[in-house]
Design a protein around this motif. Sequence first.
Motif, PDB file in Angstrom:
ATOM      1  N   SER A  55     -69.372 -59.879  85.386  1.00 23.87           N
ATOM      2  CA  SER A  55     -70.436 -59.216  85.880  1.00 23.87           C
ATOM      3  C   SER A  55     -69.952 -58.477  87.150  1.00 23.87           C
ATOM      4  O   SER A  55     -70.673 -57.618  87.415  1.00 23.87           O
ATOM      5  N   SER A  56     -68.825 -58.783  87.589  1.00 28.53           N
ATOM      6  CA  SER A  56     -68.291 -57.669  88.647  1.00 28.53           C
ATOM      7  C   SER A  56     -67.828 -56.230  88.150  1.00 28.53           C
ATOM      8  O   SER A  56     -67.854 -55.520  89.035  1.00 28.53           O
ATOM      9  N   LEU A  57     -67.767 -56.413  86.765  1.00 26.13           N
ATOM     10  CA  LEU A  57     -67.429 -55.124  86.405  1.00 26.13           C
ATOM     11  C   LEU A  57     -68.609 -54.076  86.337  1.00 26.13           C
ATOM     12  O   LEU A  57     -68.565 -52.804  86.374  1.00 26.13           O
ATOM     13  N   ILE A  58     -69.752 -54.608  86.389  1.00 23.46           N
ATOM     14  CA  ILE A  58     -71.068 -53.801  86.354  1.00 23.46           C
ATOM     15  C   ILE A  58     -71.048 -52.875  87.744  1.00 23.46           C
ATOM     16  O   ILE A  58     -71.005 -51.746  87.548  1.00 23.46           O
ATOM     17  N   PRO A  59     -71.130 -53.569  88.787  1.00 27.70           N
ATOM     18  CA  PRO A  59     -71.082 -52.633  89.962  1.00 27.70           C
ATOM     19  C   PRO A  59     -69.769 -51.811  90.142  1.00 27.70           C
ATOM     20  O   PRO A  59     -69.943 -50.701  90.710  1.00 27.70           O
ATOM     21  N   TRP A  60     -68.732 -52.096  89.562  1.00 30.84           N
ATOM     22  CA  TRP A  60     -67.502 -51.649  89.934  1.00 30.84           C
ATOM     23  C   TRP A  60     -67.544 -50.328  89.070  1.00 30.84           C
ATOM     24  O   TRP A  60     -67.275 -49.257  89.512  1.00 30.84           O
TER      25      TRP A  60
END
Length: 193
Positions: free
Chosen positions: A92-97
């Motif tokens: 889920s950290s890929l989303i804002p990144w």
Amino acid sequence: MNRSSVWKKSFFALWCLFLTVLAGIAAYFRMFTGFNRYDDEGALMVTVKQYLGGMKLYNQIPFPYGPIYYFYNWALRKGTGTAVTHEAVRMSSLIPWLLTALVCAWIVYRFSDSLALAGVTHLLVYGTLAAFFHNEPGHPQELCILLLVCLAASGISISIPGWRSYGLILIGALTAALLLVKVNIGTFAFLAV
């Protein structure tokens, strides 16, 4: 809107989609490799698990961030049907990144009308954020970075015909959201607005 303008916007969207897919593949492999010497990720996961388990912020959960961070995590976990695990947090950290790189590319494209500059911006922002997102997945600052970039984009959207009132609403909402994630970052955003 003339035909060349529609074609140009469509090509820009396809170009950004292509860059985001490439960056997403690289980000996935970057996120799931390596070992960090410290574990801020685990401490944050514990507070998110406590919140999702029904504990109250500021009363039962020690060291909480603002409620928007926990609501964001609740929405992610409920929307994806995943538990709070290292794999889910890193994924889920890929989303804002990736969204941050995409919004920055849009901002540069709006200012310069150059596909090349927007593409370079996308790749530079992706690369610049790589170390931070890799070292601290699930940290509230991921959300703050995305909200700050969206705040800048909402200021730009005011100049788009028909978007002025939406842009003004977004400026207020994003500033309030930043205040409710991390007070210090939200305060600086408020003063800038």
